[in-house]
Design a protein around this motif. Structure first.
Motif, PDB file in Angstrom:
ATOM      1  N   GLN A 142       7.307  45.249  31.846  1.00  0.00           N
ATOM      2  CA  GLN A 142       8.805  44.823  30.791  1.00  0.00           C
ATOM      3  C   GLN A 142       9.444  45.916  30.254  1.00  0.00           C
ATOM      4  O   GLN A 142      10.755  45.265  29.533  1.00  0.00           O
ATOM      5  CB  GLN A 142       8.338  43.506  30.374  1.00  0.00           C
ATOM      6  CG  GLN A 142       7.946  42.318  30.734  1.00  0.00           C
ATOM      7  CD  GLN A 142       9.501  41.647  31.063  1.00  0.00           C
ATOM      8  OE1 GLN A 142      10.210  41.881  31.255  1.00  0.00           O
ATOM      9  NE2 GLN A 142       9.603  41.115  32.314  1.00  0.00           N
ATOM     10  N   LEU A 146      13.382  47.871  29.733  1.00  0.00           N
ATOM     11  CA  LEU A 146      14.061  47.629  29.208  1.00  0.00           C
ATOM     12  C   LEU A 146      14.459  49.292  28.748  1.00  0.00           C
ATOM     13  O   LEU A 146      15.115  49.219  28.681  1.00  0.00           O
ATOM     14  CB  LEU A 146      13.400  47.091  27.496  1.00  0.00           C
ATOM     15  CG  LEU A 146      13.534  46.038  27.708  1.00  0.00           C
ATOM     16  CD1 LEU A 146      11.878  45.306  26.340  1.00  0.00           C
ATOM     17  CD2 LEU A 146      14.367  45.183  27.633  1.00  0.00           C
ATOM     18  N   ASP A 160      15.641  40.085  23.694  1.00  0.00           N
ATOM     19  CA  ASP A 160      14.883  40.474  24.809  1.00  0.00           C
ATOM     20  C   ASP A 160      13.797  41.802  24.031  1.00  0.00           C
ATOM     21  O   ASP A 160      12.633  41.621  24.772  1.00  0.00           O
ATOM     22  CB  ASP A 160      15.554  41.489  25.228  1.00  0.00           C
ATOM     23  CG  ASP A 160      16.782  40.836  26.786  1.00  0.00           C
ATOM     24  OD1 ASP A 160      16.408  39.383  26.448  1.00  0.00           O
ATOM     25  OD2 ASP A 160      17.403  40.324  26.922  1.00  0.00           O
ATOM     26  N   SER A 221      21.977  39.147  29.015  1.00  0.00           N
ATOM     27  CA  SER A 221      20.548  38.836  28.245  1.00  0.00           C
ATOM     28  C   SER A 221      19.637  37.568  29.193  1.00  0.00           C
ATOM     29  O   SER A 221      20.764  36.657  29.281  1.00  0.00           O
ATOM     30  CB  SER A 221      20.600  38.300  27.376  1.00  0.00           C
ATOM     31  OG  SER A 221      19.033  37.763  26.164  1.00  0.00           O
ATOM     32  N   GLU A 223      15.693  35.570  29.881  1.00  0.00           N
ATOM     33  CA  GLU A 223      14.141  35.928  29.531  1.00  0.00           C
ATOM     34  C   GLU A 223      13.960  36.183  30.803  1.00  0.00           C
ATOM     35  O   GLU A 223      13.338  36.157  31.983  1.00  0.00           O
ATOM     36  CB  GLU A 223      13.787  33.874  29.657  1.00  0.00           C
ATOM     37  CG  GLU A 223      14.539  33.581  27.934  1.00  0.00           C
ATOM     38  CD  GLU A 223      14.169  34.023  26.830  1.00  0.00           C
ATOM     39  OE1 GLU A 223      14.228  33.858  25.641  1.00  0.00           O
ATOM     40  OE2 GLU A 223      12.912  34.670  26.771  1.00  0.00           O
TER      41      GLU A 223
END
Length: 231
Positions: A142, A146, A160, A221, A223
């Motif tokens: 993750q 990002l 996030d 955005s 999840e």
């Protein structure tokens, strides 16, 4: 329940019987982070973290018994004073809400402890760290995702970053709860450093993300698609 305001203040000091009472003298300001909210409290540096929990409970509605307070990414003991822990004016304390343990779960844990021989302690510690490391691999992916988005010049929603950071802080709590010796203890220390490095990376990315010009479209955005590890 959320804090009453972004800058809520509580002025406290500790009496001889360890009770908290209002006082305006010689207090320090502490920035409390709870979820996506930050608020300030004023408290005596001679207060314990248990005292601080009671102050936070008044602002958030979260009972002290289910609060875990993290200072410098380490969970603090209730009886430790803020001064001895190195908490100074404008220091930041993170509140993590810990789900209450069911009585049945306590009984199961005790049964497991009684059935395990001492020679198995090292292997248990290694296995526990390995399970958490596998969970952390997903969070590391993750962070990489990002980073790729931010470095491309696309602005990411703050929530996030907050989501992944909070999950990593929970992983630190889980690692702190592992009883390990020998190799297990070594592996636990290495994994703690790894998670702290990921959190530092997120902090840097968040700062870089805030500097992206507003005319660049924000990434929608969403999840994370991966399931969150169970606590």
């Amino acid at each position: 329940m959320q804090p009453n305001g972004a800058a809520a203040y509580a002025s406290t000091s500790v009496t001889g019987d360890n009770q908290v009472e209002d006082s305006g003298a010689c207090n320090i300001k502490i920035i409390v982070s709870y979820g996506s909210n930050n608020f300030d409290v004023l408290i005596s540096p001679q207060s314990t973290f248990a005292n601080l929990k009671r102050v936070i409970a008044k602002e958030t509605g979260v009972e002290p018994e289910v609060q875990n307070l993290l200072f410098r990414r380490k969970e603090k003991d209730d009886q430790e004073t803020l001064h001895m822990a190195g908490v100074k004016d404008n220091a930041k304390v993170v509140v993590m809400e810990n789900a209450p343990i069911k009585e049945d779960d306590v009984e199961k844990v005790e049964e497991i402890k009684e059935s395990i021989e001492p020679v198995q302690e090292i292997s248990r510690g290694v296995e526990a760290v390995t399970r958490i490391r596998e969970e952390n691999n997903e969070f590391a992916e993750q962070v990489v995702s990002l980073e790729a988005v931010v470095c491309s010049g696309t602005q990411v929603a703050d929530k996030d970053f907050l989501f992944v950071t909070e999950m990593l802080m929970r992983q630190l709590l889980k690692l702190d709860g592992i009883v390990a010796e020998g190799e297990g203890r070594t592996q636990r220390k290495l994994e703690v450093r790894r998670v702290q490095g990921l959190v530092d990376k997120l902090d840097d990315l968040k700062a870089k993300n805030s500097n992206i010009t507003t005319d660049v479209p924000k990434m929608a955005s969403s999840e994370p698609s991966m399931p969150s590890p169970k606590m």
